[in-house]
Design an enzyme around this catalytic site. Structure first.
Site: not given
Ligand code: BG6
Length: 479
Positions: A179, A377
């Site tokens: 990211e 993701e």
């Molecule tokens: C992304 C990241 O921003 O989203 C992860 O690459 C992160 O590291 C994921 O955990 C979800 O975000 P959060 O804040 O809900 O854990």
């Protein structure tokens, strides 16, 4: 030519985490302090504190995380039971170079990832590895000022070379910076700090500082890609961006233009990493604002020779923006001008749920670069409550993922997008990045560890475990 009816047979179904959010063992095996080791726990609306080193009196959730460092065999067995073809995690830089500027790596750290990758491969699971996922050595921040310092390029390339050489026969899929475009939101200290060890608001010209950091990371990424190709020509090395499509709130031309500019601010990161040169819109912006970005001789050539092979991206939500948005509700998510989109619902953390936005994003990225995509993701953070029998019936998570996979399939099967795989975020519960919470959960596997400190770390299957198992077994046919 017959139309593709199903996802490809070798589609990479799996799950994703990052080292600092699962491993724990923050001071085991010679590991140094990383930037995530100095982040306190927070909550929705309560910022994580960035402390000056590890200080007494703070709760640092990443120190223990979910103890994957000691329990990875048990966890990988569960991933295998779900049918994972791949598993995305990162290598903690501080296990390999505890301070970041050493000449020789830490053998115990290297051995840990050898063992981890062997365990994955034993189960037929392909490792997908991010080189930098929010966890640079804290020493490089303290002593060098993070990625604002050009020397960090060399430290990162050294780290990358060591791990790419060591694991060249175990890891084929790599990504450079997770990211990388999060730091675009430079007014939020956590984003800049985690992407590059720099708190932009502490600098006189935060935006120019962000662009300087960005340039250093582009050069580092390009050097690593070129190096990786020499180490093993079969490597697939991707960039990784947070894909948040920014919609115009209305069809007013000012809103449309505002949204396009907002997308430029985010696309610049993948544009340079995929195309190998700076796009005109950013060069014009620098000239207009009088920004001087320091570049060395050879940088332009390095960028040209180090284009990534694929676009890894996260997708959680879309945003709608309004030109001249003011008052309550304006900038709801840190994106300038963002306003609530009345056509979508939001999670408890305000993330706007928009499955169609995933198909839209895939088309936008594929049209822009004509290179394979990898959804590394996607997922639904929620508070999970067990029922009377202790089972977590997370139908809300299943609904979210099903709706997104349906749109993903449309992008592939109807629009012809080339997609390598899909790894939902936090396949096992882990520490949230933005809030440092345990209770914001994404997993198919529950970990008994809670924000109040209670819990045994025991693992158990949620309802979504069996659902995802069947999705993979049917190659996405049974949703
Ligand atoms: C992304 C990241 O921003 O989203 C992860 O690459 C992160 O590291 C994921 O955990 C979800 O975000 P959060 O804040 O809900 O854990």
């Amino acid at each position: 030519m017959s139309k593709q009816q199903q996802l490809p047979k070798d589609f990479l179904w799996g799950g994703a985490v990052a080292a600092h959010q699962v491993e724990g063992g923050w001071d085991r095996g010679g590991k140094g302090i990383s930037i995530c080791d100095v982040l306190s726990g927070g909550a929705h609306g309560v910022d994580r504190v960035i402390t000056d080193g590890v200080q007494p009196g703070y709760n640092y959730p990443n120190h223990e995380a979910v103890d994957f460092y000691h329990r990875y065999k048990e966890d990988i067995a569960l991933f295998a039971e779900m049918g994972f073809k791949c598993f995305r995690t990162s290598i903690a830089w501080t296990r390999i170079f505890p301070q970041g500027d050493e000449l020789e790596p830490n053998e115990a750290g290297l051995q840990f990832y050898d063992d981890l990758f062997d365990e994955l491969l034993k189960h037929g699971i392909e490792p997908v590895i991010t080189l930098s996922h929010f966890e640079m050595p804290w020493h490089l921040v303290k002593q060098y000022g993070g990625w604002l310092n050009r020397k960090v390029v060399d430290f990162f390339v050294r780290f990358s070379e060591v791990v790419m050489r060591r694991y060249q026969h175990k890891v084929k899929y790599w990504m450079t910076f997770n990211e990388i475009n999060n730091q675009r939101t430079w007014n939020y200290p956590l984003f800049g700090y985690c992407c590059s060890g720099v708190i932009f608001t502490e600098h006189d010209n935060p935006e120019q500082t962000m662009y300087q950091v960005m340039h250093h990371q582009f050069v580092a990424s390009a050097q690593v890609v070129a190096l990786g190709r020499r180490i093993n020509p079969d490597f697939q090395i991707g960039c990784m961006i947070a894909m948040v499509p920014v919609y115009p709130f209305s069809c007013h031309p000012d809103d449309v233009m505002f949204a396009q500019e907002a997308m430029h601010r985010r696309y610049v990161f993948s544009d340079v990493q995929m195309r190998g040169y700076y796009p005109a819109y950013v060069l014009q912006e620098w000239a207009r604002k009088g920004y001087q970005i320091e570049m060395e001789a050879g940088d332009e050539e390095a960028l040209r020779n180090g284009c990534c092979d694929y676009i890894g991206f996260s997708y959680y939500m879309s945003n709608a923006v309004q030109a001249n948005a003011e008052g309550e509700g304006a900038s709801i998510t840190g994106f300038e001008g963002s306003v609530p989109n009345p056509h979508v619902k939001a999670s408890d953390w305000g993330w706007q749920i928009d499955p169609v936005g995933l198909r839209y994003s895939m088309n936008a990225l594929y049209e822009r670069y004509q290179k394979p995509l990898f959804i590394v993701e996607n997922g639904f953070g929620a508070i999970d409550k067990p029922n009377a029998d202790g089972l977590i019936e997370d139908d809300y998570r299943i609904d979210y993922l099903r709706a997104h996979i349906e749109q993903m399939k449309k992008a592939v099967l109807e629009d012809g997008v080339d997609l390598m795989g899909y790894t939902p975020w936090g396949c096992i519960d882990c520490v949230s990045f933005t809030t440092g919470q345990y209770d914001k959960r994404y997993g198919f596997i529950h970990v008994d560890k809670n924000d109040d400190g209670s819990g045994t770390m025991a693992r158990s299957k949620k309802k979504s475990f069996g659902w995802y198992q069947q999705v993979i077994a049917s190659n996405g046919e049974q949703l």
